[in-house]
Design an enzyme around this catalytic site. Structure first.
Site, PDB file in Angstrom:
ATOM      1  N   SER A 180      29.435   4.408  37.381  1.00 47.54           N
ATOM      2  CA  SER A 180      30.674   4.273  38.138  1.00 47.54           C
ATOM      3  C   SER A 180      31.413   3.046  37.611  1.00 47.54           C
ATOM      4  O   SER A 180      30.812   2.193  36.938  1.00 47.54           O
ATOM      5  CB  SER A 180      30.352   4.097  39.629  1.00 47.54           C
ATOM      6  OG  SER A 180      31.473   3.655  40.355  1.00 47.54           O
ATOM      7  N   TYR A 224      26.227   0.420  47.069  1.00 47.78           N
ATOM      8  CA  TYR A 224      26.573   1.391  46.033  1.00 47.78           C
ATOM      9  C   TYR A 224      26.777   0.682  44.701  1.00 47.78           C
ATOM     10  O   TYR A 224      26.265   1.124  43.661  1.00 47.78           O
ATOM     11  CB  TYR A 224      27.832   2.146  46.448  1.00 47.78           C
ATOM     12  CG  TYR A 224      28.274   3.208  45.467  1.00 47.78           C
ATOM     13  CD1 TYR A 224      27.691   4.466  45.476  1.00 47.78           C
ATOM     14  CD2 TYR A 224      29.284   2.960  44.533  1.00 47.78           C
ATOM     15  CE1 TYR A 224      28.086   5.447  44.574  1.00 47.78           C
ATOM     16  CE2 TYR A 224      29.692   3.929  43.636  1.00 47.78           C
ATOM     17  CZ  TYR A 224      29.092   5.181  43.667  1.00 47.78           C
ATOM     18  OH  TYR A 224      29.491   6.141  42.771  1.00 47.78           O
TER      19      TYR A 224
END
Length: 254
Positions: free
Chosen positions: A145, A158
């Site tokens: 990501s 995350y």
């Protein structure tokens, strides 16, 4: 040279691929010639996604297992290799998001996210790599990501998990590149998916994102497929341990 990007005769397992980015990547690899194996925890959804790709004339199968269950993963991978044949490509896509101020995140929520986003990558990669190492051939693509590189308020767990995936990718390269494997990561920016629906529906966030991203828009999941096909194909045979950002330029500017 164009043929080096084709995936004909290769078999790819994509975890977390019954919807969203995972399903788009499966479709992209199948369109490039691969047989794709979809994965999820829900048999009905996996069957439905598989039927969707087959209806499009693509070569698809499915396997139901939970990436967080180390023993179940190993059993499922062995069964897949026996039933379908060698897995040439693995895309570790299964993942969770948890949006909450870090001081309010419970230990259970932290471990639930890490179990999927990080432990799942380890579990599936280890199970698949055992077979790839024997053949001295294989491609592993871990889905990272922009949060592999940048933090943002309310998603610290995350970001921590995706930063760890980036380093695990490098560690896999260190251990397995000499054994014939190429292991890289694909790091999406902000794409319109179910995982991001809350952000898509937030006008303030959308305004910030459009100003922050040089391309000035959200990404479409299909725009990840070219990069995935490259990393899965023989065109990337000397690319190893890298993270390829597909983010409309977000990580390149301040």
């Amino acid at each position: 040279m164009i043929d080096s990007f084709r995936l004909n005769g290769r078999r790819a397992l994509i975890t977390g691929s019954v919807r969203g980015i995972g399903l788009a990547l499966a479709r992209g690899l199948a369109q490039a010639g691969a047989q794709v194996v979809l994965n999820g925890r829900d048999a009905e959804r996996a069957q439905g996604a598989c039927a969707l790709l087959r209806d499009e004339g693509l070569d698809a199968d499915y396997s139901v297992f939970d990436v967080t269950d180390h023993g179940a993963v190993a059993t499922a991978i062995d069964a897949l290799e026996l039933r379908l044949g060698p897995l040439d490509i693995l895309i570790n896509n299964a993942g969770l998001q948890h949006r909450q101020a870090l001081q309010d995140v419970s230990a259970d929520d932290w471990h639930r996210l890490m179990s999927t986003n990080l432990d799942g990558v380890f579990n599936v990669s280890k199970a698949v790599a055992r077979h790839m190492i024997t053949r001295r051939n294989g491609k592993i693509i871990n889905i990272g990501s922009v949060q592999s590189e940048l933090a943002r308020r309310s998603i610290a767990p995350y970001a921590a998990s995706k930063g760890a995936v980036r380093m695990l990718t490098r560690g896999m390269c260190a251990d397995w590149a000499g054994l014939g494997l190429q292991i890289n990561a694909l790091a999406p920016g902000y794409f319109q998916t179910e995982l991001n629906q809350a952000l898509v529906n937030d006008p303030a966030f959308c305004e910030w994102l459009l100003q922050r991203t040089p391309a000035g828009r959200w990404g479409n999941v299909e725009e990840l497929c070219g990069a995935a096909v490259f990393l899965a194909s023989s065109a990337s045979n000397f690319v190893n341990g890298q993270t390829l950002f597909v983010d409309g330029g977000l990580t390149s500017v301040v």
